[in-house]
Motif scaffolding. Structure first.
Motif, PDB file in Angstrom:
ATOM      1  N   LEU A   1      25.802  -1.201  -8.278  1.00 53.32           N
ATOM      2  CA  LEU A   1      25.143  -0.981  -9.562  1.00 53.32           C
ATOM      3  C   LEU A   1      24.463  -2.250 -10.040  1.00 53.32           C
ATOM      4  N   GLU A   2      25.191  -3.359 -10.015  1.00 53.15           N
ATOM      5  CA  GLU A   2      24.625  -4.630 -10.485  1.00 53.15           C
ATOM      6  C   GLU A   2      23.454  -5.063  -9.603  1.00 53.15           C
ATOM      7  N   ALA A   3      23.605  -4.890  -8.289  1.00 49.83           N
ATOM      8  CA  ALA A   3      22.528  -5.263  -7.367  1.00 49.83           C
ATOM      9  C   ALA A   3      21.300  -4.396  -7.573  1.00 49.83           C
ATOM     10  N   ALA A   4      21.506  -3.102  -7.802  1.00 49.08           N
ATOM     11  CA  ALA A   4      20.379  -2.194  -8.023  1.00 49.08           C
ATOM     12  C   ALA A   4      19.627  -2.573  -9.292  1.00 49.08           C
ATOM     13  N   ARG A   5      20.360  -2.881 -10.357  1.00 48.30           N
ATOM     14  CA  ARG A   5      19.706  -3.290 -11.600  1.00 48.30           C
ATOM     15  C   ARG A   5      18.887  -4.570 -11.400  1.00 48.30           C
ATOM     16  N   ALA A   6      19.486  -5.548 -10.726  1.00 52.17           N
ATOM     17  CA  ALA A   6      18.793  -6.811 -10.499  1.00 52.17           C
ATOM     18  C   ALA A   6      17.563  -6.616  -9.619  1.00 52.17           C
ATOM     19  N   GLN A   7      17.690  -5.771  -8.598  1.00 49.63           N
ATOM     20  CA  GLN A   7      16.578  -5.560  -7.686  1.00 49.63           C
ATOM     21  C   GLN A   7      15.445  -4.800  -8.360  1.00 49.63           C
ATOM     22  N   MET A   8      15.780  -3.837  -9.207  1.00 58.71           N
ATOM     23  CA  MET A   8      14.729  -3.115  -9.927  1.00 58.71           C
ATOM     24  C   MET A   8      13.971  -4.040 -10.867  1.00 58.71           C
ATOM     25  N   ALA A   9      14.654  -5.031 -11.420  1.00 59.79           N
ATOM     26  CA  ALA A   9      13.955  -6.013 -12.265  1.00 59.79           C
ATOM     27  C   ALA A   9      12.967  -6.828 -11.439  1.00 59.79           C
ATOM     28  N   LEU A  10      13.376  -7.249 -10.235  1.00 65.70           N
ATOM     29  CA  LEU A  10      12.475  -7.977  -9.341  1.00 65.70           C
ATOM     30  C   LEU A  10      11.314  -7.093  -8.892  1.00 65.70           C
ATOM     31  N   GLU A  11      11.618  -5.872  -8.533  1.00 68.54           N
ATOM     32  CA  GLU A  11      10.574  -4.937  -8.102  1.00 68.54           C
ATOM     33  C   GLU A  11       9.576  -4.682  -9.218  1.00 68.54           C
ATOM     34  N   HIS A  12      10.088  -4.535 -10.432  1.00 66.50           N
ATOM     35  CA  HIS A  12       9.210  -4.281 -11.584  1.00 66.50           C
ATOM     36  C   HIS A  12       8.248  -5.444 -11.797  1.00 66.50           C
ATOM     37  N   ARG A  13       8.736  -6.660 -11.615  1.00 73.42           N
ATOM     38  CA  ARG A  13       7.873  -7.845 -11.775  1.00 73.42           C
ATOM     39  C   ARG A  13       6.717  -7.810 -10.775  1.00 73.42           C
ATOM     40  N   GLU A  14       7.014  -7.527  -9.504  1.00 74.36           N
ATOM     41  CA  GLU A  14       5.966  -7.474  -8.486  1.00 74.36           C
ATOM     42  C   GLU A  14       5.042  -6.280  -8.703  1.00 74.36           C
ATOM     43  N   GLN A  15       5.600  -5.171  -9.135  1.00 73.57           N
ATOM     44  CA  GLN A  15       4.782  -3.997  -9.399  1.00 73.57           C
ATOM     45  C   GLN A  15       3.803  -4.240 -10.543  1.00 73.57           C
ATOM     46  N   THR A  16       4.269  -4.986 -11.541  1.00 69.87           N
ATOM     47  CA  THR A  16       3.398  -5.291 -12.682  1.00 69.87           C
ATOM     48  C   THR A  16       2.169  -6.074 -12.236  1.00 69.87           C
ATOM     49  N   ILE A  17       2.377  -7.029 -11.340  1.00 71.10           N
ATOM     50  CA  ILE A  17       1.258  -7.824 -10.820  1.00 71.10           C
ATOM     51  C   ILE A  17       0.302  -6.938 -10.023  1.00 71.10           C
ATOM     52  N   LEU A  18       0.854  -6.133  -9.131  1.00 67.84           N
ATOM     53  CA  LEU A  18       0.021  -5.327  -8.237  1.00 67.84           C
ATOM     54  C   LEU A  18      -0.681  -4.189  -8.958  1.00 67.84           C
ATOM     55  N   ARG A  19      -0.079  -3.703 -10.027  1.00 62.99           N
ATOM     56  CA  ARG A  19      -0.679  -2.570 -10.736  1.00 62.99           C
ATOM     57  C   ARG A  19      -2.022  -2.937 -11.354  1.00 62.99           C
ATOM     58  N   ALA A  20      -2.243  -4.207 -11.609  1.00 57.21           N
ATOM     59  CA  ALA A  20      -3.498  -4.654 -12.220  1.00 57.21           C
ATOM     60  C   ALA A  20      -4.600  -4.902 -11.203  1.00 57.21           C
ATOM     61  N   THR A  21      -4.351  -4.667  -9.925  1.00 58.65           N
ATOM     62  CA  THR A  21      -5.325  -4.988  -8.882  1.00 58.65           C
ATOM     63  C   THR A  21      -6.261  -3.815  -8.577  1.00 58.65           C
ATOM     64  N   ASP A  22      -7.406  -4.166  -7.986  1.00 59.88           N
ATOM     65  CA  ASP A  22      -8.337  -3.145  -7.506  1.00 59.88           C
ATOM     66  C   ASP A  22      -7.711  -2.326  -6.393  1.00 59.88           C
ATOM     67  N   ASP A  23      -6.886  -2.967  -5.575  1.00 55.94           N
ATOM     68  CA  ASP A  23      -6.264  -2.260  -4.465  1.00 55.94           C
ATOM     69  C   ASP A  23      -5.355  -1.133  -4.953  1.00 55.94           C
ATOM     70  N   PHE A  24      -4.656  -1.348  -6.048  1.00 58.80           N
ATOM     71  CA  PHE A  24      -3.797  -0.282  -6.572  1.00 58.80           C
ATOM     72  C   PHE A  24      -4.636   0.910  -7.008  1.00 58.80           C
ATOM     73  N   ALA A  25      -5.714   0.650  -7.742  1.00 51.31           N
ATOM     74  CA  ALA A  25      -6.592   1.743  -8.179  1.00 51.31           C
ATOM     75  C   ALA A  25      -7.146   2.501  -6.978  1.00 51.31           C
ATOM     76  N   GLU A  26      -7.537   1.762  -5.937  1.00 49.79           N
ATOM     77  CA  GLU A  26      -8.035   2.395  -4.719  1.00 49.79           C
ATOM     78  C   GLU A  26      -6.928   3.165  -4.016  1.00 49.79           C
ATOM     79  N   GLY A  27      -5.714   2.635  -3.996  1.00 49.52           N
ATOM     80  CA  GLY A  27      -4.609   3.310  -3.340  1.00 49.52           C
ATOM     81  C   GLY A  27      -4.290   4.648  -3.976  1.00 49.52           C
ATOM     82  N   VAL A  28      -4.307   4.705  -5.298  1.00 43.07           N
ATOM     83  CA  VAL A  28      -4.057   5.967  -5.998  1.00 43.07           C
ATOM     84  C   VAL A  28      -5.152   6.973  -5.687  1.00 43.07           C
ATOM     85  N   ARG A  29      -6.405   6.513  -5.695  1.00 46.27           N
ATOM     86  CA  ARG A  29      -7.518   7.415  -5.344  1.00 46.27           C
ATOM     87  C   ARG A  29      -7.369   7.920  -3.911  1.00 46.27           C
ATOM     88  N   ALA A  30      -7.052   7.012  -3.000  1.00 40.96           N
ATOM     89  CA  ALA A  30      -6.965   7.372  -1.585  1.00 40.96           C
ATOM     90  C   ALA A  30      -5.871   8.394  -1.327  1.00 40.96           C
TER      91      ALA A  30
END
Length: 260
Positions: free
Chosen positions: A219-248
């Motif tokens: 449980l503790e590891a999952a919470r910590a990992q989701m926080a790390l994943e969320h940080r990286e997702q936040t960065i990538l969500r603002a990219t052109d590649d993410f917009a293209e990936g959703v379209r694709a």
């Protein structure tokens, strides 16, 4: 007696086994509300004196096809606040103390794979497919998969799934230890119930204690990992590649990624 949790989650009991059903066909896309109501159903089973094991199953073609990022009315699709809310609810699934057997009849993709992996066991039909397809969206894995998937199948195979985004067939998933049994689709729910009953017939305090030890720190590891994943997702969500990936993905084609 059937209990409803929101619009898409129901629960019944079969002796000492609670049966929780996701009913948002055909794809059973996750949403904050769906995972919240799923957590409520699992917690209710957890609090019951009767339920000694849980079967998690789904209606429709897919077990769970992840998040529907194309919807403009979904909190997860709209922005990262929705993803954060999803992960807050997902953490509740890892806190459940009763063993969970997943009956996977079709695709378990993205967050749907995360949901399947959060369970103790997975019984799959031959039609089941498993994919961590985040890189095909220009995105980062989530739902604690960067912790739970390597823990289950090993770092190298998880790395392969993460960086290719490929779909793993049921038989290959069985060989990898991603699923515990493959049975014909018509026998799937019966096989999941058989395993759940085998667990439920044992001393309940011993089962819970043994599970708690074997999943210590999850449980503790999952919470910590989701926080790390969320940080990286936040960065990538603002990219052109993410917009293209959703379209694709929505257009069922390979992405034309440019690295920005």
């Amino acid at each position: 007696m059937k209990s409803a949790y929101g619009e898409n989650i129901t629960a019944t009991s079969d002796g000492q086994v609670a049966v929780v059903t996701i009913d948002r066909p055909p794809t059973n896309f996750v949403s904050v509300e769906l995972i919240e109501h799923l957590a409520e159903a699992l917690e209710a089973a957890d609090a019951s004196d009767r339920a000694r094991c849980i079967v998690l199953q789904a209606e429709g073609k897919a077990f769970c096809a992840g998040a529907d990022l194309a919807r403009s009315d979904d909190r997860v699709a709209i922005g990262m606040d929705g993803v954060s809310a999803l992960y807050q609810q997902a953490a509740r699934l890892f806190a459940v103390e009763t063993p969970i057997v997943a009956a996977v009849q079709g695709a378990a993709v993205g967050a749907g794979l995360g949901l399947a992996v959060a369970c103790d066991f997975r019984i799959a039909a031959p039609e089941a497919r498993f994919a961590a397809n985040f890189v095909k969206l220009g995105f980062h894995p989530g739902f604690a998969l960067t912790h739970t998937l390597p823990r289950l199948i090993g770092e190298q195979k998880a790395h392969l799934m993460f960086l290719t985004g490929r779909r793993i067939r049921a038989e290959e998933a069985l060989a990898w230890g991603l699923v515990d049994e493959v049975v014909p689709a018509e026998a799937l729910r019966g096989a999941a119930m058989t395993l759940a009953r085998e667990i439920a017939e044992n001393a309940p305090l011993a089962v819970v204690a043994t599970r708690k030890t074997s999943r210590a720190g999850l449980l503790e590891a999952a919470r910590a990992q989701m926080a790390l994943e969320h940080r990286e997702q936040t960065i990538l969500r603002a990219t052109d590649d993410f917009a293209e990936g959703v379209r694709a993905v929505n257009e069922r084609r390979a992405g034309n990624f440019v690295g920005r």
